[in-house]
Design a protein around this motif. Structure first.
Motif, PDB file in Angstrom:
ATOM      1  N   TRP A 443      -8.777   0.002  -1.148  1.00  0.00           N
ATOM      2  CA  TRP A 443      -9.384  -1.076  -2.377  1.00  0.00           C
ATOM      3  C   TRP A 443     -10.039  -0.161  -3.027  1.00  0.00           C
ATOM      4  N   HIS A 444      -9.739  -0.095  -4.360  1.00  0.00           N
ATOM      5  CA  HIS A 444     -10.714   0.856  -5.273  1.00  0.00           C
ATOM      6  C   HIS A 444     -12.084   0.113  -5.042  1.00  0.00           C
ATOM      7  N   ASP A 445     -12.910   1.125  -4.986  1.00  0.00           N
ATOM      8  CA  ASP A 445     -14.288   0.839  -4.823  1.00  0.00           C
ATOM      9  C   ASP A 445     -15.096   0.877  -6.198  1.00  0.00           C
ATOM     10  N   ASP A 450     -12.349   5.211  -6.394  1.00  0.00           N
ATOM     11  CA  ASP A 450     -12.250   6.276  -5.204  1.00  0.00           C
ATOM     12  C   ASP A 450     -12.282   5.435  -4.038  1.00  0.00           C
ATOM     13  N   LEU A 451     -11.958   5.880  -2.842  1.00  0.00           N
ATOM     14  CA  LEU A 451     -11.896   5.156  -1.523  1.00  0.00           C
ATOM     15  C   LEU A 451     -12.899   5.929  -0.589  1.00  0.00           C
ATOM     16  N   GLY A 521     -13.866  10.522   1.938  1.00  0.00           N
ATOM     17  CA  GLY A 521     -13.593   9.797   0.783  1.00  0.00           C
ATOM     18  C   GLY A 521     -12.434  10.260  -0.055  1.00  0.00           C
ATOM     19  N   VAL A 522     -11.878   9.607  -0.624  1.00  0.00           N
ATOM     20  CA  VAL A 522     -10.701   9.985  -1.749  1.00  0.00           C
ATOM     21  C   VAL A 522     -11.081   9.812  -3.060  1.00  0.00           C
ATOM     22  N   MET A 566      -8.389  13.845  -4.618  1.00  0.00           N
ATOM     23  CA  MET A 566      -8.519  14.733  -3.303  1.00  0.00           C
ATOM     24  C   MET A 566      -9.090  14.013  -2.308  1.00  0.00           C
ATOM     25  N   VAL A 567      -8.873  14.603  -1.107  1.00  0.00           N
ATOM     26  CA  VAL A 567      -9.721  14.044   0.039  1.00  0.00           C
ATOM     27  C   VAL A 567     -10.433  14.774   0.754  1.00  0.00           C
ATOM     28  N   PHE A 568     -11.917  14.509   0.861  1.00  0.00           N
ATOM     29  CA  PHE A 568     -12.781  15.047   1.624  1.00  0.00           C
ATOM     30  C   PHE A 568     -13.169  14.664   2.888  1.00  0.00           C
ATOM     31  N   THR A 569     -13.432  15.674   3.674  1.00  0.00           N
ATOM     32  CA  THR A 569     -14.044  15.241   5.192  1.00  0.00           C
ATOM     33  C   THR A 569     -15.313  15.695   5.409  1.00  0.00           C
TER      34      THR A 569
END
Length: 828
Positions: A443-445, A450-451, A521-522, A566-569
């Motif tokens: 779901w869009h936050d 973003d997710l 997050g994305v 983009m996806v972050f870790t």
């Protein structure tokens, strides 16, 4: 005997003298460190949130914050990601009646990396802003420590922002020009030397007069150091305000800026009584207490009436008593309490106090059964769904979006929305390459798209516990994962709650399977995408990025446009344990609905549990995850985790006790249960004592952001404590939390924070349709914010995220949970 005409004349002269005396009452500095004159307050640097239009010199005029942000800025109409000064020492001198604040623009951070869009200026500037009373006005003076560098002359100015809706349709005069403040931003705009489109000033001159026709809003601003300019900041930023500005002259240091602010003050003004009662109503057996918020000079008195609206028309009095003055000090008001708990006759009611009458509200056994929690499940959750097209009859809420998720973020990236990718990627995936399985679910936050893993995990957890606790099989929505299609008000034969749990898990599990770990997050890579207003399908081209294609080249599935999110870790045990808890409970509640996905979820939760972490980090979340794994697997290893942590659990019972009640039957340890029960009893005694600090009976500690989400979370935790320990914990504070959201909260705007719920609710929410000044039914706003130190504010304005933003991770679904919990507890 005095002649009657002479008596009238004497009385008239006496009243005139009183009026003149009151009118000449000067501003003065009070013990709360702001300036006061009748119903007008001028604050100086008590708020510290310039990005949210809460900072600098501010004016509250007859109960309305009309102006804010008085400070030096580097642009005529700055936006959210533009430089702001760093606030230093604030000195309040009660004897001299001055407030002086030190500020500075710091050196630019030349080592900042990544996608942060703030251009830090090559400017070193320190200065002091002094605010002091000057009769019926307030003087604002800016002293620079050194003259401006030549390159910055004509760029640095003192700005003050005027709240747009307050002044829509009101008049202004400035420098021989005049007009009204328009509803929409009108041109012209011009390109500056950097090629950026900026607004042209509406007018300029030494004296600005605003709202001369309205004694409650009239404001005069005079500059002794250069002309004022009036701008419409909405030309450059949709969320902008009207801006008054004057430039710092070349060579100036002392008195570089000198403004005289004269907000009209109505003699003897007091705020009107505000009756605070649920916008929905009350169950027959519920404790029913309305509050009346009074001016600090108003000690109450008079009768309050409860009227039942008749089926034949009109109304009849049911209860009439003098409300009780609450014995305490909170914010800037006095409070009365009116208890009508004894009234149990079903019907529609209103309350009256003095010349104020409330909206109609219910008293009924079925008050929470319809139109209360349903909008969250029917509208808000579907509208927030990512990777789907969302339709409602003739309407498309948004098209299919982010079908090109997601590229692996580069190492050492500091994103403007707070995401940080460290020096290691923590995965085998390569920078700039598409990570598979992220183009589904979630779901869009908040008001953006973003997710965040904590939002997704918390949302799954709340939805799953809602289904488990209340057995809601409600079906109002078609959700087709294969066609990526959602249709509101089109039942498909499946429980909507389970379909929403599935949607969240598809994204969390997809991230785990694609990365070998949970994502942080994305999010979109550019500010232009981030601030997008309108259909979110336009955020990207929905085609996977292929670096071998040119910018204008595309295939059926790929393009040369690098607009993919983009996806972050990261390494964050607390957030990882949130993901584990979500996967574990989903494995339980989806077992019959989607057995294969349930099995994968539970397996992933157990695999993630085995990853090495410091057990002291994220302890609270670790306990919750262990409880969910124990409930889903009944394996002794998870029971042992809880037993081994008994001392820490007891010590932190306020944070984890709510999660333990459901697990006690599986613990099979009398000593553990006794220790937990004793700790819960001690914690609840503290809760009861703490709630006496304000008249609302909730843990309300106003800061800058509205407190609704935190109070809802508190209410949900109180439900679980009551459910697990019914002989120790009562449901009173859970119900207080629900009442708070539904209208029993501070300030003159007593709307329900749940949009579309109750007689009056938030209808200009900070959601995906905020540019239309609209709302998403069932979304729950952040709520009444605090203008420091003591003014509660809830404006009808869609761009103050600290007041009207919707979020995932429990914002709306905690509200839905609370309504269902109230229905269960009161009808049990």
């Amino acid at each position: 005997m005095i002649n009657k005409h002479l008596a009238v004349l004497l009385l008239t002269l006496l009243m005139a003298g009183t009026s003149v005396s009151a009118q000449e009452t000067p501003f003065h500095l009070n013990d709360r460190e702001y300036f006061v004159r009748h119903g007008v307050n001028v604050m100086a640097f008590q708020d510290i949130y310039p990005e949210g239009h809460q900072s600098g010199v501010s004016i509250i005029q007859h109960g309305v914050r009309v102006a804010t942000g008085g400070d030096l800025r580097l642009e005529p109409t700055p936006g959210q990601w533009q430089p702001v000064p760093k606030q230093g020492e604030r000195t309040v001198d009660l004897e001299a009646q001055t407030i002086t604040t030190r500020l500075a623009y710091p050196d630019p951070d030349k080592d900042r990396k990544g996608f942060n869009p703030i251009v830090y200026p090559d400017l070193e500037m320190s200065y002091a802003v002094t605010v002091e009373p000057e009769g019926e006005a307030v003087r604002v003076t800016v002293d620079l420590d050194a003259p401006l560098p030549d390159d910055w002359v004509g760029k640095v100015g003192f700005n003050m922002e005027l709240f747009p809706p307050t002044y829509f349709g009101k008049s202004w005069y400035l420098g021989g020009s005049q007009g009204i403040f328009p509803l929409q931003a009108n041109g012209p705009v011009v390109r500056n030397e950097e090629g950026v489109a900026v607004p042209v000033a509406l007018a300029s001159g030494p004296k600005l007069t605003v709202a001369a026709e309205d004694e409650a809003l009239q404001l005069i601003i005079e500059s002794a150091t250069g002309d004022l300019e009036l701008y419409d900041g909405r030309n450059q930023h949709n969320n902008g305000w009207f801006v008054v500005r004057s430039l710092v002259p070349a060579g100036a240091t002392d008195d570089a800026i000198s403004w005289l602010l004269t907000p009209n003050a109505i003699p003897g003004w007091q705020s009107e009584p505000v009756i605070q009662v649920s916008q929905v109503g009350y169950h027959l057996d519920q404790k029913k207490v309305a509050l009346v918020e009074l001016d600090a000079q108003d000690m109450g008195g008079g009768t309050m009436r409860l009227l039942r609206l008749s089926e034949e028309g009109g109304a009849e009095e049911v209860q009439a008593t003098t409300p009780t003055l609450w014995d305490g000090s909170f914010l800037r008001y006095n409070y009365l309490q009116f208890d009508f708990s004894a009234v149990t006759d079903p019907g529609m009611y209103v309350l009256e106090y003095r010349d104020q009458r409330t909206h109609p509200f219910q008293i009924a056994a079925d008050v929470f059964q319809r139109h209360q929690w349903q909008p969250t499940l029917e509208y808000f959750l579907p509208v927030q769904m990512c990777h789907m097209r969302v339709e409602e009859q003739y309407r498309v809420w948004h098209g299919l979006c982010h079908a090109d998720d997601a590229l692996m973020a580069p190492a050492d990236t500091n994103h403007f929305d707070g995401y940080v990718q460290g020096p290691a990627l923590l995965t085998d995936r390569e920078t700039g390459k598409t990570v598979p399985r992220l183009d589904v679910g979630g779901w869009h936050d908040a008001g953006d798209d973003d997710l965040r893993i904590e939002s997704q995990a918390d949302e799954v957890f709340v939805l799953a516990t809602t289904y488990e606790q209340f057995g809601v099989d409600y079906d109002e929505t078609l959700i087709d994962q294969e066609r990526k299609l959602v249709q509101i008000h089109q039942p498909d034969g499946q429980p909507d709650l389970l379909q929403q749990v599935e949607h969240g898990i598809l994204n969390i599990l997809g991230g785990y399977q694609g990365l070998g770990r949970l994502y942080r997050g994305v999010i979109v890579p550019t500010l232009k995408q981030y601030v997008l207003l309108g259909d979110i399908t336009n955020s990207t081209d929905n085609l996977f990025y292929d670096p071998t294609l040119g910018p204008d080249e595309r295939t059926a599935t790929h393009s040369g446009v690098k607009d993919d999110r983009m996806v972050f870790t990261e390494e964050n045990p607390g957030r990882e344990y949130k993901g584990i808890a979500a996967l574990a409970i989903a494995g339980r509640v989806l077992a019959d609905y989607n057995p294969d996905l349930a099995q994968q979820s539970l397996a992933a939760a157990e695999e993630l549990w085995l990853h090495e972490r410091n057990p002291e980090q994220g302890f609270n979340q670790r306990i919750v995850a262990a409880v969910e794994l124990l409930l889903s697997t009944e394996k002794p290893m998870y029971r042992q985790v809880l037993l081994d942590a008994q001392d820490q659990i007891v010590e932190r019972i306020g944070a984890v006790g709510w999660a333990l009640g459901r697990a006690l039957p599986l613990m099979q340890d009398d000593g553990f249960e006794a220790a937990v029960r004793a700790a819960v009893a001690g914690h609840f005694a503290g809760v009861q004592e703490a709630q006496q600090a304000n008249p609302y009976g909730v843990p309300y500690r106003p800061f800058i952001w509205g407190a609704a989400w935190g109070i809802q979370r508190f209410g949900v935790e109180q439900y679980f404590l009551h459910h697990g320990f019914p002989d120790i914990v009562t449901p009173e504070y859970m119900l207080n939390a629900l009442n708070f959201v539904l209208g029993v909260h501070p300030g003159s705007n007593t709307v329900s924070f749940a949009s579309g719920v109750g007689a009056h609710s938030v209808t200009a929410g900070y959601g995906l349709n905020r540019a239309d000044w609209s709302y998403i039914p069932g979304g729950v706003a952040s709520g009444t914010a605090l203008i420091r130190p003591d003014f509660p504010e809830m404006k009808h304005f869609p761009y103050l995220w600290q007041q009207s933003e919707y979020v995932m991770g429990g914002g709306a679904t905690h509200y839905m949970f609370l309504v269902l919990a109230a229905e269960q507890v009161l009808n049990d």
